[in-house]
Design an enzyme around this catalytic site. Structure first.
Site, PDB file in Angstrom:
ATOM      1  N   THR A 180      37.179  37.777  41.356  1.00  0.00           N
ATOM      2  CA  THR A 180      38.609  37.914  41.082  1.00  0.00           C
ATOM      3  C   THR A 180      39.440  38.056  42.350  1.00  0.00           C
ATOM      4  N   CYS A 181      39.051  38.984  43.209  1.00  0.00           N
ATOM      5  CA  CYS A 181      39.868  39.345  44.371  1.00  0.00           C
ATOM      6  C   CYS A 181      40.233  38.118  45.204  1.00  0.00           C
ATOM      7  N   CYS A 186      43.653  39.899  44.619  1.00  0.00           N
ATOM      8  CA  CYS A 186      44.261  40.446  45.841  1.00  0.00           C
ATOM      9  C   CYS A 186      44.734  39.386  46.819  1.00  0.00           C
ATOM     10  N   LYS A 189      47.549  36.896  45.588  1.00  0.00           N
ATOM     11  CA  LYS A 189      48.691  37.757  45.264  1.00  0.00           C
ATOM     12  C   LYS A 189      49.400  38.226  46.531  1.00  0.00           C
ATOM     13  N   TYR A 322      50.529  46.844  37.166  1.00  0.00           N
ATOM     14  CA  TYR A 322      50.832  46.456  38.540  1.00  0.00           C
ATOM     15  C   TYR A 322      50.731  44.949  38.716  1.00  0.00           C
ATOM     16  N   GLU A 326      53.876  42.956  40.240  1.00  0.00           N
ATOM     17  CA  GLU A 326      53.669  42.239  41.500  1.00  0.00           C
ATOM     18  C   GLU A 326      54.012  40.756  41.334  1.00  0.00           C
ATOM     19  N   ARG A 415      43.278  43.820  31.282  1.00  0.00           N
ATOM     20  CA  ARG A 415      42.103  42.968  31.465  1.00  0.00           C
ATOM     21  C   ARG A 415      40.916  43.577  30.713  1.00  0.00           C
ATOM     22  N   LEU A 464      39.305  48.436  41.901  1.00  0.00           N
ATOM     23  CA  LEU A 464      39.792  47.948  43.190  1.00  0.00           C
ATOM     24  C   LEU A 464      38.640  47.333  43.966  1.00  0.00           C
ATOM     25  N   HIS A 594      58.074  57.200  66.854  1.00  0.00           N
ATOM     26  CA  HIS A 594      59.455  56.807  66.646  1.00  0.00           C
ATOM     27  C   HIS A 594      59.701  55.421  67.223  1.00  0.00           C
ATOM     28  N   GLU A 599      56.865  58.103  60.125  1.00  0.00           N
ATOM     29  CA  GLU A 599      57.158  59.382  60.789  1.00  0.00           C
ATOM     30  C   GLU A 599      57.838  60.364  59.830  1.00  0.00           C
TER      31      GLU A 599
HETATM   32  P1  FAD Z   1      34.906  40.429  40.073  1.00  0.00           P
HETATM   33  O1  FAD Z   1      35.432  40.291  41.437  1.00  0.00           O
HETATM   34  O2  FAD Z   1      35.841  40.120  38.956  1.00  0.00           O
HETATM   35  O3  FAD Z   1      33.630  39.462  39.981  1.00  0.00           O
HETATM   36  C1  FAD Z   1      32.908  39.243  38.814  1.00  0.00           C
HETATM   37  C2  FAD Z   1      32.311  37.851  38.857  1.00  0.00           C
HETATM   38  O4  FAD Z   1      31.295  37.751  37.868  1.00  0.00           O
HETATM   39  C3  FAD Z   1      33.325  36.763  38.550  1.00  0.00           C
HETATM   40  O5  FAD Z   1      33.195  35.714  39.467  1.00  0.00           O
HETATM   41  C4  FAD Z   1      32.923  36.306  37.152  1.00  0.00           C
HETATM   42  O6  FAD Z   1      33.294  34.980  36.900  1.00  0.00           O
HETATM   43  C5  FAD Z   1      31.429  36.497  37.206  1.00  0.00           C
HETATM   44  N1  FAD Z   1      30.762  36.626  35.906  1.00  0.00           N
HETATM   45  C6  FAD Z   1      31.199  37.290  34.803  1.00  0.00           C
HETATM   46  N2  FAD Z   1      30.260  37.219  33.835  1.00  0.00           N
HETATM   47  C7  FAD Z   1      29.224  36.521  34.344  1.00  0.00           C
HETATM   48  C8  FAD Z   1      27.963  36.136  33.823  1.00  0.00           C
HETATM   49  N3  FAD Z   1      27.566  36.506  32.597  1.00  0.00           N
HETATM   50  N4  FAD Z   1      27.141  35.394  34.606  1.00  0.00           N
HETATM   51  C9  FAD Z   1      27.505  35.030  35.849  1.00  0.00           C
HETATM   52  N5  FAD Z   1      28.692  35.378  36.389  1.00  0.00           N
HETATM   53  C10 FAD Z   1      29.537  36.122  35.644  1.00  0.00           C
HETATM   54  N6  FAD Z   1      42.151  45.072  44.042  1.00  0.00           N
HETATM   55  C11 FAD Z   1      42.487  45.590  45.240  1.00  0.00           C
HETATM   56  O7  FAD Z   1      41.719  46.371  45.805  1.00  0.00           O
HETATM   57  N7  FAD Z   1      43.660  45.252  45.851  1.00  0.00           N
HETATM   58  C12 FAD Z   1      44.538  44.385  45.296  1.00  0.00           C
HETATM   59  O8  FAD Z   1      45.585  44.109  45.879  1.00  0.00           O
HETATM   60  C13 FAD Z   1      44.200  43.817  44.049  1.00  0.00           C
HETATM   61  N8  FAD Z   1      45.012  42.916  43.467  1.00  0.00           N
HETATM   62  C14 FAD Z   1      44.670  42.329  42.299  1.00  0.00           C
HETATM   63  C15 FAD Z   1      45.512  41.400  41.737  1.00  0.00           C
HETATM   64  C16 FAD Z   1      45.204  40.791  40.551  1.00  0.00           C
HETATM   65  C17 FAD Z   1      46.130  39.753  39.974  1.00  0.00           C
HETATM   66  C18 FAD Z   1      43.999  41.145  39.879  1.00  0.00           C
HETATM   67  C19 FAD Z   1      43.650  40.494  38.585  1.00  0.00           C
HETATM   68  C20 FAD Z   1      43.149  42.077  40.426  1.00  0.00           C
HETATM   69  C21 FAD Z   1      43.469  42.680  41.635  1.00  0.00           C
HETATM   70  N9  FAD Z   1      42.631  43.637  42.232  1.00  0.00           N
HETATM   71  C22 FAD Z   1      42.985  44.192  43.437  1.00  0.00           C
HETATM   72  C23 FAD Z   1      41.402  44.077  41.582  1.00  0.00           C
HETATM   73  C24 FAD Z   1      40.159  43.411  42.196  1.00  0.00           C
HETATM   74  O9  FAD Z   1      40.304  42.021  42.149  1.00  0.00           O
HETATM   75  C25 FAD Z   1      38.945  43.865  41.422  1.00  0.00           C
HETATM   76  O10 FAD Z   1      38.884  45.265  41.426  1.00  0.00           O
HETATM   77  C26 FAD Z   1      37.632  43.328  42.008  1.00  0.00           C
HETATM   78  O11 FAD Z   1      37.643  41.930  42.081  1.00  0.00           O
HETATM   79  C27 FAD Z   1      36.470  43.786  41.147  1.00  0.00           C
HETATM   80  O12 FAD Z   1      35.256  43.269  41.643  1.00  0.00           O
HETATM   81  P2  FAD Z   1      33.996  43.111  40.696  1.00  0.00           P
HETATM   82  O13 FAD Z   1      32.864  42.785  41.601  1.00  0.00           O
HETATM   83  O14 FAD Z   1      33.879  44.236  39.778  1.00  0.00           O
HETATM   84  O15 FAD Z   1      34.319  41.854  39.774  1.00  0.00           O
HETATM   85  P1  NA7 Z   2      46.708  47.871  32.531  1.00  0.00           P
HETATM   86  O1  NA7 Z   2      46.828  48.828  33.635  1.00  0.00           O
HETATM   87  O2  NA7 Z   2      45.743  48.129  31.428  1.00  0.00           O
HETATM   88  O3  NA7 Z   2      48.163  47.617  31.926  1.00  0.00           O
HETATM   89  C1  NA7 Z   2      48.434  46.829  30.826  1.00  0.00           C
HETATM   90  C2  NA7 Z   2      49.942  46.644  30.707  1.00  0.00           C
HETATM   91  O4  NA7 Z   2      50.257  45.716  29.685  1.00  0.00           O
HETATM   92  C3  NA7 Z   2      50.678  47.912  30.363  1.00  0.00           C
HETATM   93  O5  NA7 Z   2      51.951  47.862  30.919  1.00  0.00           O
HETATM   94  C4  NA7 Z   2      50.734  47.823  28.840  1.00  0.00           C
HETATM   95  O6  NA7 Z   2      51.796  48.550  28.277  1.00  0.00           O
HETATM   96  C5  NA7 Z   2      50.973  46.358  28.638  1.00  0.00           C
HETATM   97  N1  NA7 Z   2      50.504  45.870  27.354  1.00  0.00           N
HETATM   98  C6  NA7 Z   2      49.263  46.020  26.843  1.00  0.00           C
HETATM   99  N2  NA7 Z   2      49.197  45.421  25.637  1.00  0.00           N
HETATM  100  C7  NA7 Z   2      50.416  44.881  25.399  1.00  0.00           C
HETATM  101  C8  NA7 Z   2      50.959  44.135  24.334  1.00  0.00           C
HETATM  102  N3  NA7 Z   2      50.232  43.819  23.262  1.00  0.00           N
HETATM  103  N4  NA7 Z   2      52.243  43.751  24.417  1.00  0.00           N
HETATM  104  C9  NA7 Z   2      52.992  44.066  25.487  1.00  0.00           C
HETATM  105  N5  NA7 Z   2      52.533  44.777  26.521  1.00  0.00           N
HETATM  106  C10 NA7 Z   2      51.248  45.177  26.488  1.00  0.00           C
HETATM  107  O7  NA7 Z   2      46.310  46.466  33.036  1.00  0.00           O
HETATM  108  P2  NA7 Z   2      46.476  45.682  34.426  1.00  0.00           P
HETATM  109  O8  NA7 Z   2      46.969  44.299  34.126  1.00  0.00           O
HETATM  110  O9  NA7 Z   2      47.179  46.498  35.438  1.00  0.00           O
HETATM  111  O10 NA7 Z   2      45.043  45.429  34.849  1.00  0.00           O
HETATM  112  C11 NA7 Z   2      44.013  46.389  34.882  1.00  0.00           C
HETATM  113  C12 NA7 Z   2      43.191  46.091  36.065  1.00  0.00           C
HETATM  114  O11 NA7 Z   2      43.271  44.711  36.388  1.00  0.00           O
HETATM  115  C13 NA7 Z   2      43.688  46.780  37.283  1.00  0.00           C
HETATM  116  O12 NA7 Z   2      43.191  48.054  37.425  1.00  0.00           O
HETATM  117  C14 NA7 Z   2      43.242  45.816  38.363  1.00  0.00           C
HETATM  118  O13 NA7 Z   2      41.930  46.023  38.737  1.00  0.00           O
HETATM  119  C15 NA7 Z   2      43.363  44.516  37.765  1.00  0.00           C
HETATM  120  P3  NA7 Z   2      51.629  50.105  27.790  1.00  0.00           P
HETATM  121  O14 NA7 Z   2      51.897  50.934  28.996  1.00  0.00           O
HETATM  122  O15 NA7 Z   2      50.217  50.246  27.273  1.00  0.00           O
HETATM  123  O16 NA7 Z   2      52.645  50.237  26.720  1.00  0.00           O
END
Ligand code: FAD
Ligand code: NA7
Length: 619
Positions: A180-181, A186, A189, A322, A326, A415, A464, A594, A599
């Site tokens: 994902t990252c 990350c 983004k 977030y 973002e 997610r 993260l 400064h 600061e």
């Molecule tokens: P992942 O990096 O998600 O890797 C899992 C991998 O496993 C994927 O490639 C997936 O396709 C694969 N997979 C899944 N199931 C299977 C299977 N059965 N067989 C084979 N492969 C499989 N974190 C930060 O620290 N800073 C940030 O600024 C930040 N920004 C983010 C922005 C967005 C939009 C999102 C969505 C996330 C962001 N994160 C950020 C979170 C960060 O991306 C995740 O915390 C991190 O990638 C988690 O790593 P992981 O190894 O758990 O999983």
């Molecule tokens: P979060 O932190 O689980 O937030 C989900 C957001 O979406 C939150 O604002 C919710 O509102 C909103 N939400 C959830 N369901 C709905 C529906 N059905 N309709 C409208 N809005 C909804 O998810 P993130 O996307 O931040 O991702 C989690 C991880 O992904 C994060 O830690 C990173 O690693 C990447 P609520 O406050 O529940 O009313």
């Protein structure tokens, strides 16, 4: 993995010397314990080694009969041997499994590490285990955590395989190795956030004497291509790194099919079976969908956005996480018309004082918010790139229905952990049925001892990249290099890359009040105005610094919060200070640099409780 445990039944009354008659009766009692329980541990309650072994059996969820010898009437057992080969009860536990004596502390732990203990205990169908394994470690998921663990394990000459497979989004978007990252998190983004910051810098530059044309346009295609090229180079780098470290990489989907066995399926549907002594689940999460008409057909998620082949145009972002804020921030920053639909509050889980200030700033910079509404239907008005979509939404506190027209609808509503389709039931790994997350011990071990889990799929841990990497590396070091260091999930710093960046470490104000009580919390705060923003005369008193201190503990800083430029860079350093136990007094005695934003933390003097003015007029 060979069975290296020696075994024997409890010996006949063979103790030496004058005690032989005296121990006959207790010996019969001990033998009865051994005969009637499948696992028996004779221990001493004050013995550290005994405690470790008991903990191990608990972590494996193996029930055992325990006799604390120093707490029974047979107190003589503590100082005397109970049979040949069963000695030093004061220093090491004595274990029996199915009437067979296992060696003490060291060999038991070693046998566990090698998997032979599990085999001996006939855990999880281990009777059916292959004689030798194809790999020492198979990692499912080649993302932040999985790749870090793979490379670390390979350092210790372990035979490692990484499986990584990206299931395409409903719109067909897919990507390369790295998770994902790198591909959809990350990295793209932050780069797109930078594109937006540059737009602001271009506007500011006029005040610094640059002659920039009045109309400056942004090219979505160029930005996306450049970002994707960078990602492509990272994907390639990961493949090369795995090859160099002799880690086998398969671009295939992994599913457990039985104890120590996994099935892999590649994109052509070809299946293979592999076995391993240990497994690591690092499958991450994927965006959730609303489950309303039109969501999968017409909406995109962050998984699609960063490689979208066309400019999204007028965009509705659904969600207030977030990720939502973002994306809304950088889309608005590159000049698009952006609306955020919020179900309840902004940034649940983050400090709400900071979250609301972020919202106000975004609103002042042109982002529209529709609060307390959720979409109920998305219809296509016109196909195209982008097309036109109609969104029907319902109020969360009345029957009011509204409609709006957008070019793109971006769902960022959370997610889901990728744990429900990977055959966990075949090996007995437990998940939290509500959210699919995997509970683990403080050593990232699941309830099935040879299966570990790290990263976003863990229950109750920060999601993260650096957390997943740290957990993966430390796990490999514990498994293969004799380390005992565990991942510390406390005081993990993070940054939200909204147009006004938000860096945080430790507790939110709400959580600190909940934990220590309002009367024991002192909050110091101040607005500040970055010098760089004074010349263009913008955003005066929008940046904000806050620390939350525990008055009962020498005003130790338990929460650090900053809203301002480069918040991540600032927060990283202070996070190290928090880890060292930073107090308010130590902050006060730190001399500032400064003129920089950070600061402000060395001169915080106004408490929230006092209600004193915190506005600043510059340096
Ligand atoms: P992942 O990096 O998600 O890797 C899992 C991998 O496993 C994927 O490639 C997936 O396709 C694969 N997979 C899944 N199931 C299977 C299977 N059965 N067989 C084979 N492969 C499989 N974190 C930060 O620290 N800073 C940030 O600024 C930040 N920004 C983010 C922005 C967005 C939009 C999102 C969505 C996330 C962001 N994160 C950020 C979170 C960060 O991306 C995740 O915390 C991190 O990638 C988690 O790593 P992981 O190894 O758990 O999983
Ligand atoms: P979060 O932190 O689980 O937030 C989900 C957001 O979406 C939150 O604002 C919710 O509102 C909103 N939400 C959830 N369901 C709905 C529906 N059905 N309709 C409208 N809005 C909804 O998810 P993130 O996307 O931040 O991702 C989690 C991880 O992904 C994060 O830690 C990173 O690693 C990447 P609520 O406050 O529940 O009313």
């Amino acid at each position: 993995a060979k069975d290296r445990l020696s075994s024997q039944t409890l010996p006949e009354n063979s103790a030496t010397g004058s005690t032989s008659t005296a121990i006959t009766e207790p010996r019969a009692r001990l033998q009865a314990y051994v005969d009637s329980h499948s696992v028996v541990i004779f221990s001493k309650s004050t013995c550290k080694r005994c405690t470790e072994v008991k903990k191990l059996f608990k972590s494996m969820c193996v029930p055992y009969f325990l006799l604390e010898l120093d707490q029974t009437e047979d107190s003589w057992l503590v100082s005397k041997p109970i049979g040949s080969g069963v000695t030093a009860l004061g220093h090491s536990p004595v274990l029996f499994s199915e009437r067979r004596k296992l060696c003490g502390h060291g060999p038991t732990l070693k046998a566990y590490q090698e998997g032979s203990l599990q085999k001996l205990l006939k855990m999880n169908g281990s009777e059916d285990l292959p004689g030798t394994y194809d790999y020492d470690l198979i990692i499912i998921g080649g993302g932040s955590g999985g790749l870090a663990a793979a490379k670390e394990a390979a350092k210790y000459n372990k035979k490692v395989m990484v499986l990584d497979f990206v299931t395409p989004t409903p719109l067909g978007t897919k990507w390369g190795l790295g998770g994902t990252c790198v591909n959809v998190g990350c990295i793209p983004k932050k780069l797109m956030h930078q594109a937006a910051l540059l737009g602001q810098a271009v506007r500011d530059s006029r005040n610094y004497g640059w002659n920039v044309e009045e109309k400056v346009g942004h090219d979505w295609g160029k930005m996306t291509e450049a970002v994707q090229n960078h990602i492509g180079s990272l994907n390639w780098g990961y493949r090369v790194a795995l090859r160099e470290k002799k880690v086998t990489y398969e671009n295939a989907y992994g599913q457990f099919v039985g104890p120590h066995r996994i099935k892999t399926t590649n994109n052509k549907g070809k299946e293979k079976i592999y076995s391993a002594e240990r497994f690591l689940i690092a499958t991450g999460e994927r965006p959730r969908y609303l489950g309303i008409p039109g969501d999968r057909e017409y909406c995109i998620s962050s998984d699609d956005l960063f490689s979208l082949s066309y400019c999204p145009g007028k965009t509705l972002v659904v969600g207030a996480s977030y990720v939502a804020l973002e994306c809304a921030g950088f889309l608005a920053g590159i000049g698009l018309d952006v609306t955020v639909m919020v179900r309840s509050i902004l940034l649940r889980g983050f400090d709400q004082d900071m979250a609301n200030k972020i919202g106000e700033h975004m609103q002042e910079h042109g982002v529209k918010f529709i609060k307390q509404f959720v979409p109920i239907k998305v219809e296509q008005i016109e196909a195209g790139a982008p097309g036109r979509l109609k969104v029907v939404a319902k109020s969360t506190n009345s029957d009011k229905i509204i409609e709006g027209e957008y070019n793109t609808v971006l769902l960022a509503i959370g997610r889901d952990a990728c744990t429900r389709k990977i055959g966990l039931e075949a090996v007995g790994v437990k998940i939290n049925e509500k959210n699919g997350k995997i509970p683990v011990t403080d050593e990232e071990q699941t309830n099935v001892p040879y299966i570990y889990a790290i990263g976003d799929i863990l229950e109750g841990k920060p999601e993260l990249t650096p957390v997943a990497i740290q957990a993966g590396r430390l796990l490999a070091q514990r498994l293969y290099a004799g380390s005992t260091v565990k991942c510390d999930y406390e005081n993990v710093p993070t940054t939200v890359f909204t147009p006004l960046e938000y860096g945080a470490c430790g507790l939110s104000e709400e959580k600190a009040v909940e934990k220590f009580g309002e009367e024991n919390i002192e909050v110091y705060h101040s607005y500040f105005w970055p010098l760089e923003w004074t010349v263009p005369s913008r955003d005066s008193n929008k940046c904000y610094a806050k620390i939350v201190c525990n008055m009962k503990d020498s005003e130790r800083v338990v929460g650090f919060h900053i809203l301002g430029p480069n918040a991540g860079e600032v927060t990283q350093g202070f996070a190290a200070a928090l880890k060292c136990g930073l107090t308010k007094q130590q902050l006060d005695s730190t001399i500032g640099i400064h003129p920089v934003c950070a600061e402000v933390f060395t001169t915080l003097s106004v408490t929230k409780r006092s209600g004193g003015s915190i506005l600043q007029a510059g340096c």
